[in-house]
Design a protein around this motif. Structure first.
Motif, PDB file in Angstrom:
ATOM      1  N   THR A 135       4.229   5.548  -5.541  1.00 44.13           N
ATOM      2  CA  THR A 135       4.216   5.519  -6.999  1.00 44.13           C
ATOM      3  C   THR A 135       3.222   6.538  -7.557  1.00 44.13           C
ATOM      4  OG1 THR A 135       4.835   3.179  -7.031  1.00 44.13           O
ATOM      5  CG2 THR A 135       3.823   4.069  -9.026  1.00 44.13           C
ATOM      6  N   SER A 136       2.077   6.665  -6.883  1.00 45.56           N
ATOM      7  CA  SER A 136       1.059   7.609  -7.346  1.00 45.56           C
ATOM      8  C   SER A 136       1.526   9.057  -7.239  1.00 45.56           C
ATOM      9  CB  SER A 136      -0.233   7.428  -6.538  1.00 45.56           C
ATOM     10  OG  SER A 136      -0.076   7.904  -5.207  1.00 45.56           O
ATOM     11  N   ALA A 172       0.837  -1.200   0.000  1.00 45.82           N
ATOM     12  CA  ALA A 172       0.000   0.000   0.000  1.00 45.82           C
ATOM     13  C   ALA A 172       0.871   1.249   0.000  1.00 45.82           C
ATOM     14  CB  ALA A 172      -0.925   0.000   1.216  1.00 45.82           C
ATOM     15  N   LEU A 173       1.958   1.208   0.771  1.00 48.98           N
ATOM     16  CA  LEU A 173       2.866   2.353   0.815  1.00 48.98           C
ATOM     17  C   LEU A 173       3.560   2.543  -0.531  1.00 48.98           C
ATOM     18  CD1 LEU A 173       4.227   4.625   2.381  1.00 48.98           C
ATOM     19  CD2 LEU A 173       5.906   2.954   3.216  1.00 48.98           C
ATOM     20  N   GLY A 217      -3.818  15.294  -3.954  1.00 47.01           N
ATOM     21  CA  GLY A 217      -4.954  15.300  -3.044  1.00 47.01           C
ATOM     22  C   GLY A 217      -4.556  14.807  -1.663  1.00 47.01           C
ATOM     23  N   ALA A 218      -5.486  14.864  -0.740  1.00 48.89           N
ATOM     24  CA  ALA A 218      -5.227  14.395   0.625  1.00 48.89           C
ATOM     25  C   ALA A 218      -4.943  12.897   0.624  1.00 48.89           C
ATOM     26  CB  ALA A 218      -6.426  14.711   1.509  1.00 48.89           C
ATOM     27  N   MET A 219      -4.096  12.465   1.545  1.00 48.47           N
ATOM     28  CA  MET A 219      -3.730  11.058   1.679  1.00 48.47           C
ATOM     29  C   MET A 219      -4.093  10.610   3.091  1.00 48.47           C
ATOM     30  SD  MET A 219      -0.029  11.437  -0.210  1.00 48.47           S
ATOM     31  CE  MET A 219       0.130  13.201   0.139  1.00 48.47           C
ATOM     32  N   PRO A 220      -5.364  10.350   3.356  1.00 44.87           N
ATOM     33  CA  PRO A 220      -5.815  10.037   4.717  1.00 44.87           C
ATOM     34  C   PRO A 220      -5.135   8.817   5.326  1.00 44.87           C
ATOM     35  CG  PRO A 220      -7.550   9.595   3.087  1.00 44.87           C
ATOM     36  CD  PRO A 220      -6.479  10.356   2.392  1.00 44.87           C
ATOM     37  N   ASP A 221      -4.852   7.797   4.516  1.00 47.77           N
ATOM     38  CA  ASP A 221      -4.197   6.597   5.058  1.00 47.77           C
ATOM     39  C   ASP A 221      -2.821   6.917   5.622  1.00 47.77           C
ATOM     40  OD1 ASP A 221      -6.381   5.128   4.342  1.00 47.77           O
ATOM     41  OD2 ASP A 221      -5.480   4.263   2.541  1.00 47.77           O
TER      42      ASP A 221
END
Length: 205
Positions: A45-46, A39-40, A56-60
């Motif tokens: 990569t994104s 996931a990280l 955008g926000a990255m809540p995770d």
């Protein structure tokens, strides 16, 4: 916000603290390190490694949206600079691109400097550990003096582990040692490589 290569916050300004809160910023590194590795990797990569761009926000990961610049040196990403924006996230202005681009270069240079310093210190510490483990350093007073100079608490108990690579994969072994140093140093863990062997010293507690 200044982030390391794993997206953990390593530095922030007063406005960021006021907007996000001191508790949230303090908890963020632990939160992002608790993410699943895949996931990280997908999140990193994104983000890409191009010029300054909006994200955008990255809540995770516990991160807000804003303008992002990757700190790239020698073809590798060493960290990120994330500038929060008021209101909706928009494309950066020319002056913002220049400012964040220069900030990212500064972060990359400082990260390389700190890593070189840490590697030099780790080599000295490693030489000492191998001297002790091999029995080459027998004088207890000299051993205690060196231990204190290198930051070891001589009254502390340590566990010792020696590992050897099975497939003569020097690269994997080197990466394991670097990983141990980076993620275990705060807890007092030390690791040093000699040839195909790794010596790790871990505080008993």
């Amino acid at each position: 916000l200044v982030l390391d290569a794993g997206l953990a916050v390593t530095a922030f300004g007063r406005l960021a603290e006021a907007r996000l809160g001191a508790d949230a910023l303090a908890a963020q590194p632990g939160r992002v390190r608790g993410l699943e590795p895949l996931a990280l990797d997908a999140l990193r990569t994104s983000l890409g490694r191009d010029e300054v761009h909006s994200v955008g926000a990255m809540p995770d990961a516990g991160l807000p949206g804003g303008l992002l610049a990757a700190a790239v040196a020698q073809g590798a990403v060493y960290g990120y600079v994330l500038a929060m924006q008021e209101g909706a996230v928009s494309e950066p202005l020319v002056v913002e691109r220049h400012a964040l681009g220069h900030a990212a270069v500064a972060v990359a240079i400082e990260t390389l400097r700190r890593r070189a310093e840490a590697e030099a210190e780790a080599r000295v510490r490693g030489d000492f550990l191998w001297e002790v483990a091999s029995g080459a350093l027998r004088d207890r007073q000299e051993m205690a003096a060196k231990a204190v100079l290198l930051g070891y608490a001589i009254e502390r108990r340590y566990r010792v582990l020696i590992a050897e690579a099975e497939a003569q994969d020097g690269r994997a072994l080197g990466e394991a040692v670097v990983h141990l140093r980076r993620h275990g140093a705060a807890a007092g863990l030390q690791a040093s490589r000699r040839g195909e062997r790794v010596l790790a010293v871990v505080p008993a507690e």
